[in-house]
Every structure is written in C-alpha cells, then in structure tokens.
Design a protein around this motif. Structure first.
Motif, PDB file in Angstrom:
ATOM      1  N   ARG A   1       0.809  -1.215   0.000  1.00 10.84           N
ATOM      2  CA  ARG A   1       0.000   0.000   0.000  1.00 10.84           C
ATOM      3  C   ARG A   1       0.849   1.275   0.000  1.00 10.84           C
ATOM      4  N   GLY A   2       2.165   1.133   0.000  1.00 13.45           N
ATOM      5  CA  GLY A   2       3.028   2.293   0.027  1.00 13.45           C
ATOM      6  C   GLY A   2       3.116   2.953   1.384  1.00 13.45           C
ATOM      7  N   GLU A   3       2.865   2.202   2.456  1.00 13.57           N
ATOM      8  CA  GLU A   3       2.861   2.741   3.812  1.00 13.57           C
ATOM      9  C   GLU A   3       3.906   2.074   4.704  1.00 13.57           C
ATOM     10  N   ALA A   4       4.936   1.501   4.122  1.00 16.62           N
ATOM     11  CA  ALA A   4       5.945   0.778   4.881  1.00 16.62           C
ATOM     12  C   ALA A   4       6.673   1.664   5.879  1.00 16.62           C
ATOM     13  N   ASP A   5       6.726   2.966   5.618  1.00 13.35           N
ATOM     14  CA  ASP A   5       7.478   3.853   6.504  1.00 13.35           C
ATOM     15  C   ASP A   5       6.790   4.092   7.843  1.00 13.35           C
ATOM     16  N   LYS A   6       5.620   3.510   8.051  1.00 15.38           N
ATOM     17  CA  LYS A   6       4.974   3.597   9.363  1.00 15.38           C
ATOM     18  C   LYS A   6       5.712   2.761  10.409  1.00 15.38           C
ATOM     19  N   VAL A   7       6.519   1.808   9.952  1.00 18.99           N
ATOM     20  CA  VAL A   7       7.242   0.919  10.853  1.00 18.99           C
ATOM     21  C   VAL A   7       8.735   1.115  10.658  1.00 18.99           C
ATOM     22  N   LYS A   8       9.409   1.583  11.708  1.00 17.88           N
ATOM     23  CA  LYS A   8      10.853   1.832  11.636  1.00 17.88           C
ATOM     24  C   LYS A   8      11.632   0.521  11.631  1.00 17.88           C
ATOM     25  N   SER A   9      11.189  -0.442  12.439  1.00 18.93           N
ATOM     26  CA  SER A   9      11.856  -1.747  12.487  1.00 18.93           C
ATOM     27  C   SER A   9      10.865  -2.781  12.973  1.00 18.93           C
ATOM     28  N   ALA A  10      11.175  -4.044  12.710  1.00 16.45           N
ATOM     29  CA  ALA A  10      10.325  -5.148  13.158  1.00 16.45           C
ATOM     30  C   ALA A  10      11.200  -6.239  13.757  1.00 16.45           C
ATOM     31  N   THR A  11      10.844  -6.651  14.962  1.00 17.13           N
ATOM     32  CA  THR A  11      11.553  -7.737  15.650  1.00 17.13           C
ATOM     33  C   THR A  11      10.625  -8.931  15.763  1.00 17.13           C
ATOM     34  N   PHE A  12      11.160 -10.112  15.518  1.00 17.38           N
ATOM     35  CA  PHE A  12      10.362 -11.334  15.531  1.00 17.38           C
ATOM     36  C   PHE A  12      10.896 -12.286  16.598  1.00 17.38           C
TER      37      PHE A  12
END
Length: 625
Positions: free
Chosen positions: A374-385
C-alpha cells in the motif's frame, strides 16, 4: 530376501526362544533376586489398618461426590472438558508398522543384554554401581528404588527397550509419505510416554513406598488434585492462588489507552526522564496471555525495556467467545495496523518499532507486506520477531495435527464458533508430554505433592480461546499448505501478501531448543524478506529463549552471518556469547534511531485530564476467561 536370510517368522521364533531361555534362568533365581522377606509390610497393626480404611473411604466419598456433581438429570456424566473429545485429534495415528528384520535382530540382542544386566544386579550392594551397569538410562527412573530391586530394574529397562524399538520402527517405516511417517513417530512417542511404568501406582516403587509410609494419605491428596483438575478440565501445574494479576504478576504500571472488540492497547508509564523518540509496539500471541513478557518484575521484558528508556505499548488480545465466530486473519492484521496508527497519532511520531511474538510475529510479517504493497511501509521503523515462522515447511511436530481428518476433528470441538483454549493447551503439553503431562500425573495424583508457586507455569495454564474459523484457516493455509511464502497466494483486507516486498529492517530471534517454532523454521524468514535482516540464535526454547533477563546470567546466544545460505552454515561460523541477548537487541534498535525526547505529555499515560484513559494495566481483557 537373500536365501541365507531367515524369514521373519523364523527370526521371531529365535527371538522368543532366546527370551525364553533368559526368562527360565531368571525365574530359577527368583528366591535369590526377589527377597520377599525384606519387602515392606503395608499394615503392621489394627490402628494402621483403620487409617488405611479411613483414607480409602475418603477417596471413595470424594469420587462419588464428584460423579454426582457432574451427572445431569438424565443420568449422563458430563465434564467441563471431556478428555475423550480431545482424543479425537489423535484418531488415525495408530497404524501397524511393517516388519523390520534388522530392528528385530537388534531387539533380540538388546533383550539378552537387558536380562544379563538385571541378573547381575545381585552381584553388588552398591545402588550406583548397579545403576551404572544397566544398559539404558532415563531421568524418570533416577530414584535408587528403580535400581536396587531387580524387579523394578527389569521393569523399567524392558520398558525403555520396547520404547526405543517401537519408536525406531515408526521412524523408519516404509511405504508412507514423510508427513504420515512424522505423525506415526509422534504418536508412537506419545503412547510410549503414556505407558511408562512410573505413571502407575502398582509399577512405581517410589509411589508404593510413599503410599505405605503415609498409609494412603498421598492418594487422598492425589484424588483431590485429580477431581479439581477434572472440574476445571485442565491439568494443574502450579499454585494459581499464589499469583494475582496487577499485583505480583503483570504488575508493571500503565494504562489502557485504547480498546476495540479485538484488543486493548496498554501504554506503560516511563521509568526514565528521557525516552527514545520512536516508541515500541509489542504484539504478543493471542493464543496466550500477553503477560509472558511481564511476569514478575525480575523477569519482565516490558519493565526492562522501560528501564532502557523505551516508550512501550502492548496489545492485550481478547479471549475469543461466540461473538468472534467470524473473526479471521484479516481482522488481526487490521488490528495490528490500527494499533500502529493509534500510537503514531497519540505520540505524534511518523513511525514505530514493532515486536511480534510467535503467531503474532507471523501476522506482523503479513502486516508489513500489506503496508509495503500500500506504500505505507514507513509507518514501521523496524520489526523484531520472537520465535516467529513464515515458512512452515520445517514447522516441527505441530504439523502432526494438521492433515484433513484432524482439521475436521478440531472443527468438531468448536460448535460455538471458538476453540476452547484448554484443547490448545493440551496440544502444546503433548509436545512435551514427559515434562508437562506425565511428570505432573506422578507428582500431583500419585505422590499427592503440593503445587509450586511458579509464575511461568501459572501463565502457561492461563489459557485463551481462539476464533474457530481463523484457527482452522491458519492451520490449513499456513501450516499445511505453506501459502505465506508464495507471493500473492494469500491476501488480507483486500491486499495481496508478498513477503519479498518487505524492506523494513528486521531482527529475527530463534530458540535453539524450540519445539514449537523450530530454529530451522524461524531461520527461513531470512530467505523471504528483502530488507536488512539480523538473525540471532538464543539458547533454550520457545519461552525461556525469549524471557531471559540479563540479571539472570543464564543461557547464551549466537551471532554470525545472517546472510548464510542455511542455518547450519550460520551455526558453523557463529560466535557464542554468554547470558541474555536483550542488550544485543537494544543496540540494534538504537542503531536505527537513537534520538531521545523528554518523557512528558502523553508519553506518561493518563497524567492529565486532557489525556483520558480507560483503566489501569493490565486491563479487563487479560482477566476474561
């Protein structure tokens, strides 16, 4: 079959003859080996007999009272969670394995060795020396009582030999596909664990001695434990009265700042004067309560993160009920996006850090893919799993529960649109049956021992219900069909899911001994995302590998080449570090944005009247049963 190879029937006859000779030799020495004169006498006088009779009447009365409570007006016995229903899941596991000549030969040789070892027990009076001579060792039989008397030595050694034989046969069965073979091996191991002689009163010398010494009082306590567990429909592992939510567990101060029909959003009160500008949103798995990350203060990941100067938000999922019968994966993905947006708006920041644990990590990966599309990836700075899978090809023993017949049976357990969390708890317990089922059967029901006050086991027994429709689709589409790694094979909220579009920096943690999300399965996420990926292998398993505070000085972790082609190659070149991996993660997080801001305004939830909140943490949803 070569001409000089004995037929299966001839080999079996040879085996029986060999065992027969050994048995004749054994029984010829019966008086020497089984010293019946030294056996403990359960009743010494009439007073003791009266105590035995009183305890027997007590056990009988408790059982009759329980049956009366659980019998409806038609005379039919009902249970809050019928164990027979759960056993539906295992239908189809019991299959006959083809005859394995090589395994049978091994079995014959091992049988002779076993008898020879037991017959030699009376050659020494030293229990440790006797135990050392026995060919098989297992911690279930560590008590000297299993070794000092040849009858019990023979019993447990025969059991271990037979278990090895049948499990090996199941693992090497031919003529079935790999998945069926894994199911057969899993079922054989589970059955072998269930049939262990230490699980039964009359074949467990430790229980027999306790019964004699207490004149059956242990069985009275054990019956009380058993009836209590039957009433609640769940095996008890710990003293639940020792823990109170919001007081000595899940007690980190905070406020519920937002809620929907799916979840509550908790914001925790900062413990430092300044905090990282980018806040952290944690998505725990909805198959468990969120406070696995907020146990007692010394173990709490949430409190530790606050003390490092992080603004922490946590989602507390609602335990499913009939109103959630139509909830699907899309709803959880929408909820994650909604929580991210709410935090961004509340603190007026462009992006957040995120953590997804287990199934919520799987969903977080889907969320990132949706945002990227959707072109909104910049809402998340990083992701930890934390121990999260996206590629389920090597998903481990849980795959034993997901063929078509078993999915249909699981559906039968959800007539009201949700799966009772006790079934799921029983499934996870079954994966570690020795530790989480039979160990407690012996301690609680046979030995009649009291329950320990253990926060982790308390959390483990605090089950949540799952929306049945979503649960079935998750098992089918991800575990069985592995669609998540196929670009655009799945969609959520009208948006196709393609993991290769994820360019968000990711930190992937796996547990070396994880039996729920195997390290090999977690590792495979590195194959599918396109952003910078850091892989870390932690010591221990699905829970202890995650909940490992630095102050505990426990376990270890490995770092290395996250771009290695396989987990094996990663391990070959990895560097081992002692203790907790949490500080390593914190350093990685700060690399992406170390900007600090004052901990004031809405960074402190509910501090002013201009910031209305719903209630204190841990909130209502975590208390809903």
């Amino acid at each position: 079959m070569p001409e000089d190879t004995p037929s299966p029937s001839a080999q079996f006859a040879t085996l029986l003859n060999a065992q027969g000779e050994a048995m004749r030799e054994f029984w010829s020495q019966f008086d020497t080996i089984f010293d019946t004169k030294s056996a403990p006498q359960p009743v010494q006088n009439w007073n003791e007999m009266s105590e035995w009779a009183d305890n027997a009447r007590h056990i009988h009365a408790m059982w009759l009272e329980f049956i009366a409570e659980k019998t409806d007006n038609t005379g039919i016995f009902t249970s809050s969670l019928d164990p027979a229903q759960f056993m539906l899941i295992s239908q189809g596991w019991a299959k006959a394995a083809p005859f394995d000549a090589e395994a049978t030969q091994r079995f014959a040789e091992d049988s002779l060795k076993l008898w020879q070892s037991v017959l030699g027990l009376n050659a020494t009076d030293d229990a440790e020396d006797s135990a050392a001579e026995l060919p098989r060792k297992d911690r279930r039989f560590n008590d000297p009582a299993w070794h000092t008397h040849p009858a019990y030595a023979l019993l447990h050694q025969t059991y271990l030999m037979l278990s090895d034989y049948f499990v090996s046969t199941a693992e090497h069965v031919e003529g079935v596909d790999a998945e069926k073979k894994e199911q057969l091996a899993f079922a054989t191991k589970a059955l072998a664990d269930a049939m262990s002689p230490d699980n039964f009163l009359l074949t467990n010398p430790v229980v027999l001695q306790r019964t004699i010494e207490s004149k059956g009082e242990n069985l009275v306590r054990g019956m009380r434990h058993l009836i209590d567990d039957l009433k609640r429909g769940q095996l008890t592992h710990t003293d639940s009265s020792a823990f109170r939510l919001g007081e000595n567990i899940a007690a980190t101060p905070g406020k519920v700042v937002f809620e929907t029909a799916m979840y509550q959003l908790i914001q925790y009160t900062p413990t430092t004067d300044t905090v990282l500008d980018v806040p952290l949103v944690i998505f725990p798995p909805w198959i468990n309560r969120f406070y696995i990350l907020d146990l007692t203060p010394k173990k709490s990941f949430i409190k530790w993160a606050l003390d490092q100067g992080i603004s922490v938000f946590v989602v507390s999922w609602k335990s499913a009920d009939a109103s959630m019968k139509d909830v699907v994966w899309d709803d959880y993905i929408r909820s994650q996006i909604e929580a991210i947006d709410h935090v961004r708006q509340r603190l007026e920041v462009p992006a957040v850090h995120t953590i997804g644990y287990c199934v919520a990590g799987t969903t977080l990966a889907a969320t990132l893919a949706v945002l990227a599309r959707r072109g909104e990836a910049d809402k998340v700075k990083s992701a930890t799993f934390f121990t999260a899978q996206v590629d389920f090809e090597k998903a481990g023993e849980l795959k034993s529960f997901i063929d078509d017949s078993q999915l249909e049976m699981i559906g039968q357990l959800s007539p009201d649109g949700y799966l009772d969390g006790r079934y799921l708890a029983a499934t996870f317990n079954l994966l570690r049956g020795r530790d989480l089922i039979w160990n407690y059967v012996v301690n609680n029901y046979l030995l009649g021992e009291g329950y320990p006050a253990f926060d982790l086991l308390h959390w483990n027994g605090d089950v949540t219900n799952l929306p049945a429709r979503w649960h079935n689709e998750y098992l089918r589409d991800l575990y069985r069909d592995n669609k998540m790694v196929v670009p655009d094979a799945l969609e959520a909220d009208g948006t196709p899911i393609d993991l290769t579009r994820i360019e968000t920096p990711v930190y992937i943690q796996a547990g070396r001994e994880d039996h729920i999300a195997p390290a090999e399965s977690v590792w495979r996420m590195t194959r599918h995302v396109k952003g910078d990926a850091v892989f870390l292998l932690a010591g221990s398993g699905h829970i202890a590998g995650v909940v490992n505070p630095p102050a505990a000085n426990k376990y270890q972790y490995w770092t290395g080449n996250s771009a290695a082609p396989t987990l094996e190659k990663f391990i070959e070149g990895a560097e081992e570090h002692p203790g907790s991996w949490w500080p390593h993660w914190l350093g990685w997080l700060q690399e992406h944005d170390a900007t600090q801001v004052p901990a004031k305004g809405k960074r402190i939830p509910g501090k002013t009247k201009k910031d209305p909140v719903i209630e204190d943490a841990p909130g209502r949803y975590v208390k809903t049963r």
